[in-house]
Enzyme design. Structure first.
Site, PDB file in Angstrom:
ATOM      1  N   GLY A 148       0.801  -1.085   0.018  1.00  0.00           N
ATOM      2  CA  GLY A 148       0.114   0.086  -0.067  1.00  0.00           C
ATOM      3  C   GLY A 148       0.921   1.248  -0.039  1.00  0.00           C
ATOM      4  O   GLY A 148       1.965   1.466  -0.306  1.00  0.00           O
ATOM      5  N   GLY A 149       0.089   2.254   0.590  1.00  0.00           N
ATOM      6  CA  GLY A 149       1.156   3.667   0.614  1.00  0.00           C
ATOM      7  C   GLY A 149       2.360   3.543   1.272  1.00  0.00           C
ATOM      8  O   GLY A 149       3.148   4.536   1.038  1.00  0.00           O
TER       9      GLY A 149
ATOM     10  N   GLY B 235      24.221  12.347 -29.088  1.00  0.00           N
ATOM     11  CA  GLY B 235      23.854  13.056 -27.910  1.00  0.00           C
ATOM     12  C   GLY B 235      24.302  12.522 -26.813  1.00  0.00           C
ATOM     13  O   GLY B 235      24.437  13.162 -25.717  1.00  0.00           O
ATOM     14  N   ALA B 236      24.412  11.299 -26.807  1.00  0.00           N
ATOM     15  CA  ALA B 236      25.211  10.552 -25.727  1.00  0.00           C
ATOM     16  C   ALA B 236      26.649  10.962 -25.205  1.00  0.00           C
ATOM     17  O   ALA B 236      26.983  11.058 -24.257  1.00  0.00           O
ATOM     18  CB  ALA B 236      25.292   8.886 -25.865  1.00  0.00           C
TER      19      ALA B 236
HETATM   20  C1  HXC Z   1      -3.525  -4.164  12.305  1.00  0.00           C
HETATM   21  C2  HXC Z   1      -2.212  -6.099  11.523  1.00  0.00           C
HETATM   22  C3  HXC Z   1      -2.080  -5.545  10.171  1.00  0.00           C
HETATM   23  C4  HXC Z   1      -2.750  -4.215   9.938  1.00  0.00           C
HETATM   24  C5  HXC Z   1      -1.315  -7.511  10.033  1.00  0.00           C
HETATM   25  N1  HXC Z   1      -1.661  -7.316  11.322  1.00  0.00           N
HETATM   26  N2  HXC Z   1      -1.473  -6.660   9.400  1.00  0.00           N
HETATM   27  N3  HXC Z   1      -2.907  -5.523  12.341  1.00  0.00           N
HETATM   28  N4  HXC Z   1      -3.289  -3.758  11.038  1.00  0.00           N
HETATM   29  N5  HXC Z   1      -2.443  -3.450   8.672  1.00  0.00           N
HETATM   30  C6  HXC Z   1      -1.872  -8.451  12.586  1.00  0.00           C
HETATM   31  C7  HXC Z   1      -2.607  -9.601  12.049  1.00  0.00           C
HETATM   32  O1  HXC Z   1      -4.041  -9.428  12.504  1.00  0.00           O
HETATM   33  C8  HXC Z   1      -1.805 -10.657  13.114  1.00  0.00           C
HETATM   34  O2  HXC Z   1      -2.073 -10.408  14.485  1.00  0.00           O
HETATM   35  C9  HXC Z   1      -0.253 -10.404  13.051  1.00  0.00           C
HETATM   36  O3  HXC Z   1      -0.298  -8.721  12.675  1.00  0.00           O
HETATM   37  C10 HXC Z   1       0.203 -11.080  12.056  1.00  0.00           C
HETATM   38  O4  HXC Z   1      -0.344 -11.168  10.955  1.00  0.00           O
HETATM   39  P1  HXC Z   1      -0.695 -12.457  10.016  1.00  0.00           P
HETATM   40  O5  HXC Z   1      -1.836 -12.176   8.913  1.00  0.00           O
HETATM   41  O6  HXC Z   1      -0.931 -13.503  10.946  1.00  0.00           O
HETATM   42  O7  HXC Z   1       0.696 -12.579   9.247  1.00  0.00           O
HETATM   43  P2  HXC Z   1       0.957 -13.173   7.851  1.00  0.00           P
HETATM   44  O8  HXC Z   1       0.116 -14.342   7.612  1.00  0.00           O
HETATM   45  O9  HXC Z   1       2.456 -13.139   7.856  1.00  0.00           O
HETATM   46  O10 HXC Z   1       0.511 -12.126   6.950  1.00  0.00           O
HETATM   47  C11 HXC Z   1       1.287 -10.749   6.903  1.00  0.00           C
HETATM   48  C12 HXC Z   1       0.312  -9.656   5.906  1.00  0.00           C
HETATM   49  C13 HXC Z   1      -1.135  -9.790   6.181  1.00  0.00           C
HETATM   50  C14 HXC Z   1       0.408 -10.176   4.614  1.00  0.00           C
HETATM   51  C15 HXC Z   1       0.851  -8.554   6.343  1.00  0.00           C
HETATM   52  O11 HXC Z   1      -1.255  -9.651   7.759  1.00  0.00           O
HETATM   53  C16 HXC Z   1      -2.065  -8.787   5.941  1.00  0.00           C
HETATM   54  O12 HXC Z   1      -2.370  -8.909   4.663  1.00  0.00           O
HETATM   55  N6  HXC Z   1      -2.249  -7.484   6.362  1.00  0.00           N
HETATM   56  C17 HXC Z   1      -3.062  -6.420   5.938  1.00  0.00           C
HETATM   57  C18 HXC Z   1      -2.232  -6.029   4.866  1.00  0.00           C
HETATM   58  C19 HXC Z   1      -2.911  -4.611   4.362  1.00  0.00           C
HETATM   59  O13 HXC Z   1      -3.715  -4.653   3.481  1.00  0.00           O
HETATM   60  N7  HXC Z   1      -2.642  -3.342   4.782  1.00  0.00           N
HETATM   61  C20 HXC Z   1      -3.175  -2.268   4.762  1.00  0.00           C
HETATM   62  C21 HXC Z   1      -2.266  -1.799   3.565  1.00  0.00           C
HETATM   63  S1  HXC Z   1      -2.793  -0.229   2.770  1.00  0.00           S
HETATM   64  P3  HXC Z   1      -2.057 -11.411  15.728  1.00  0.00           P
HETATM   65  O14 HXC Z   1      -2.610 -10.952  16.768  1.00  0.00           O
HETATM   66  O15 HXC Z   1      -2.839 -12.761  14.954  1.00  0.00           O
HETATM   67  O16 HXC Z   1      -0.528 -11.703  15.767  1.00  0.00           O
HETATM   68  C22 HXC Z   1      -1.820   0.680   3.677  1.00  0.00           C
HETATM   69  C23 HXC Z   1      -1.952   2.293   3.531  1.00  0.00           C
HETATM   70  C24 HXC Z   1      -0.721   3.088   3.766  1.00  0.00           C
HETATM   71  O17 HXC Z   1      -1.139   0.243   4.464  1.00  0.00           O
HETATM   72  C25 HXC Z   1      -1.228   4.433   3.248  1.00  0.00           C
HETATM   73  C26 HXC Z   1      -0.299   5.230   3.532  1.00  0.00           C
HETATM   74  C27 HXC Z   1      -0.384   6.615   2.565  1.00  0.00           C
END
Ligand code: HXC
Length: 517
Positions: A172-173, A407-408
């Site tokens: 993501g961002g 040009g290079a």
């Molecule tokens: C809160 C999160 C989290 C999140 C993971 N966790 N991502 N908690 N916010 N964004 C937590 C899970 O609930 C879990 O908690 C622990 O972290 C580990 O995650 P798992 O899923 O068990 O691990 P894994 O299987 O290795 O997968 C990792 C992952 C997946 C691929 C990153 O967790 C995932 O897809 N997370 C969401 C990613 C996402 O969409 N993020 C937002 C992106 S947009 P527990 O308690 O079980 O340990 C963004 C915008 C930014 O970031 C903008 C900036 C301008």
């Protein structure tokens, strides 16, 4: 137990709680994935015993979804400062064991504090990324936290070096903070960077793609050019960052550290006298030239796997750090194309921002023709490299080894772009284009109409080669300062660097430039 003892115990207990992050089970899970913890990474990166931690007792403030019941000391990121080879650096290391290293408001505050310290102290900032992105429960506060980091990345750009390691997800961002930094190191096979993950890609475009195919280390170091380095292990990634730091200064007001040189400065490298093949169309390996001239044959290749038709590398001459930009005849004859221009432009701008002299080795047949390049805006991308060289005020030394066409010629740190010392080997050919193309344009009709076209073509080609396939025509106009023997290249570059060490050149005052993006 005395009050004093109780206080010590309390502190020890609180520190232990912080150090365990999200708990042993999650640490084991992290290890099972072949990943190190945030603290293990810091221990490998810094000089032993130099780490000074900040904000280990910070906890998140979120009360959405019952979050107040689950807090962790340090809140998912370990921050602080320490030294690399005795030099101060600030850093943050995301802790995947706490909410997947996701970014909360307080995590952002911790990271921003380190960035502010780095700016105040004039020290590099290193971010180790391993995060699920914005902490979903915190909503806009997490997004705001990212934007606060981005703003600091922007203001720090060109002031202190910024380095990112990607040792896990970065999606993501969140990718934009590393993208705003100077160098990105990615661990192969277990890290990835993308704006939208495979599921969203499938929904929107119908493409089936894995995380690795979409944004793995090999994608970003070979195809997109987003990352500079791909490493097989985290240990190698961290030691690479240490090495990188050794070549660069602490900030834009300082110079890179001078290292004691054990390689004789007047060392002649006779192999260079015969490295250029007889045939102008035969390639040779420019890395051999680089190795032969720099201190102890050592260099750090930057973006080596991306646009290999141009080499960008850090190396040293007589212990002084330089940025080397060199056309690589081994790939696409060393032609300049979109990716080579982007790669080299960014490198030149980094070196110029941080007072690192540029040594340019030229063997370039021109820009790559074709619709793919033109539609892809090679004009703009090529202009980036032109711009980067033209605005650079650091010492610029150019050595033309063989071809320098069209040009290079202008772009590759020519005299006209304020090249300070422009040398050429006797094998240099500086012209608008190669003989074949030139006689076709100039004498195409005459040759076609001739009784013996091949003979006329050969005669015209010989005339052209005699006139332009040497460095003396350019030297006659002072565009080449001297023609040097290849074996003396190391010595001549070192002497040039010594001469240029007091160079002062300032560009006109402006709010900022408007380089072609
Ligand atoms: C809160 C999160 C989290 C999140 C993971 N966790 N991502 N908690 N916010 N964004 C937590 C899970 O609930 C879990 O908690 C622990 O972290 C580990 O995650 P798992 O899923 O068990 O691990 P894994 O299987 O290795 O997968 C990792 C992952 C997946 C691929 C990153 O967790 C995932 O897809 N997370 C969401 C990613 C996402 O969409 N993020 C937002 C992106 S947009 P527990 O308690 O079980 O340990 C963004 C915008 C930014 O970031 C903008 C900036 C301008």
């Amino acid at each position: 137990m005395s009050t004093e003892q109780e206080q010590v115990l309390e502190l020890v207990k609180r520190r232990e709680k912080a150090r365990i992050g999200g708990g042993q089970k999650r640490i084991d899970a992290q290890h099972a994935k072949g990943k190190l913890t945030a603290r293990e990474r810091i221990a490998l990166l810094l000089d032993e015993g130099s780490f000074e931690e900040f904000d280990m007792f910070v906890e998140h403030r979120c009360t959405n979804f019952g979050m107040e019941k689950e807090t962790y000391s340090g809140d998912g990121v370990v921050t602080g400062c320490g030294t690399i080879d005795g030099r101060l650096v600030y850093l943050y290391s995301q802790d995947f064991t706490v909410y997947g290293g996701s970014l909360s408001e307080t995590m952002s505050l911790k990271i921003c504090k380190m960035m502010d310290q780095a700016m105040k102290m004039g020290a590099p900032i290193i971010g180790i990324n391993d995060s699920g992105g914005a902490r979903i429960q915190e909503g806009v506060n997490a997004l705001a936290g990212y934007a606060e980091i981005f703003q600091r990345n922007i203001l720090a750009s060109g002031v202190v070096p910024q380095i990112s390691a990607i040792f896990g997800p970065c999606a993501g961002g969140a990718v934009y903070s590393p993208a705003l930094t100077d160098f990105i190191v990615m661990k192969k096979d277990s890290s990835y960077m993308f704006l939208t993950g495979p599921k969203v890609v499938k929904t929107v475009t119908g493409e089936d793609v894995t995380q690795e195919q979409l944004g793995g280390a090999s994608v970003h170091t070979t195809k997109s050019g987003v990352a500079q380095f791909a490493v097989p292990t985290e240990e190698e990634g961290l030691s690479l960052i240490r090495k990188l730091i050794s070549y660069i200064p602490q900030n834009n007001m300082e110079e890179a550290p001078l290292v004691a040189c054990t390689d004789p400065i007047e060392r002649q490298e006779v192999s260079l006298d015969t490295i250029i093949p007889e045939s102008p169309n035969k390639p040779y390996d420019m890395y051999e030239v680089v190795k032969a001239i720099v201190d102890n044959g050592e260099y750090l290749d930057v973006q080596g796997a991306f646009a290999p038709n141009i080499i960008t590398a850090f190396a040293r001459f007589n212990g002084m750090s330089v940025g080397i930009v060199a056309n690589q005849p081994k790939y696409l004859a060393g032609v300049l194309d979109i990716n080579a221009s982007r790669k080299a432009a960014r490198f030149v701008r980094f070196c110029d921002a941080f007072n690192i002299p540029l040594v340019t080795l030229v063997d370039v047949p021109g820009f790559l023709p074709g619709t793919a390049q033109e539609y892809g805006a090679v004009i703009l991308h090529g202009a980036k490299l032109l711009y980067a060289y033209g605005e650079a005020t650091v010492p610029k030394i150019t050595v033309t080894l063989r071809k320098s066409y069209g040009g290079a010629y202008c772009v590759m740190s020519s005299k006209h772009l304020r090249g300070d010392l422009n040398y050429a080997w006797p094998s240099a050919e500086i012209a608008v284009m190669g003989a074949q193309g030139a006689i076709e344009v100039l004498y195409g009709k005459e040759i076609a109409a001739a009784e013996n076209p091949q003979e006329v073509a050969n005669q015209k080609a010989t005339e052209y080669v005699d006139k332009f396939a040497n460095p003396y025509n350019a030297a006659k106009y002072g565009y080449i300062d001297d023609v040097i023997l290849p074996k003396n290249t190391r010595f001549r570059i070192i002497r040039a660097l010594q001469q240029l060490s007091t160079k002062k050149l300032v560009n006109p005052a402006k709010k900022h430039d408007n380089l072609p993006l």
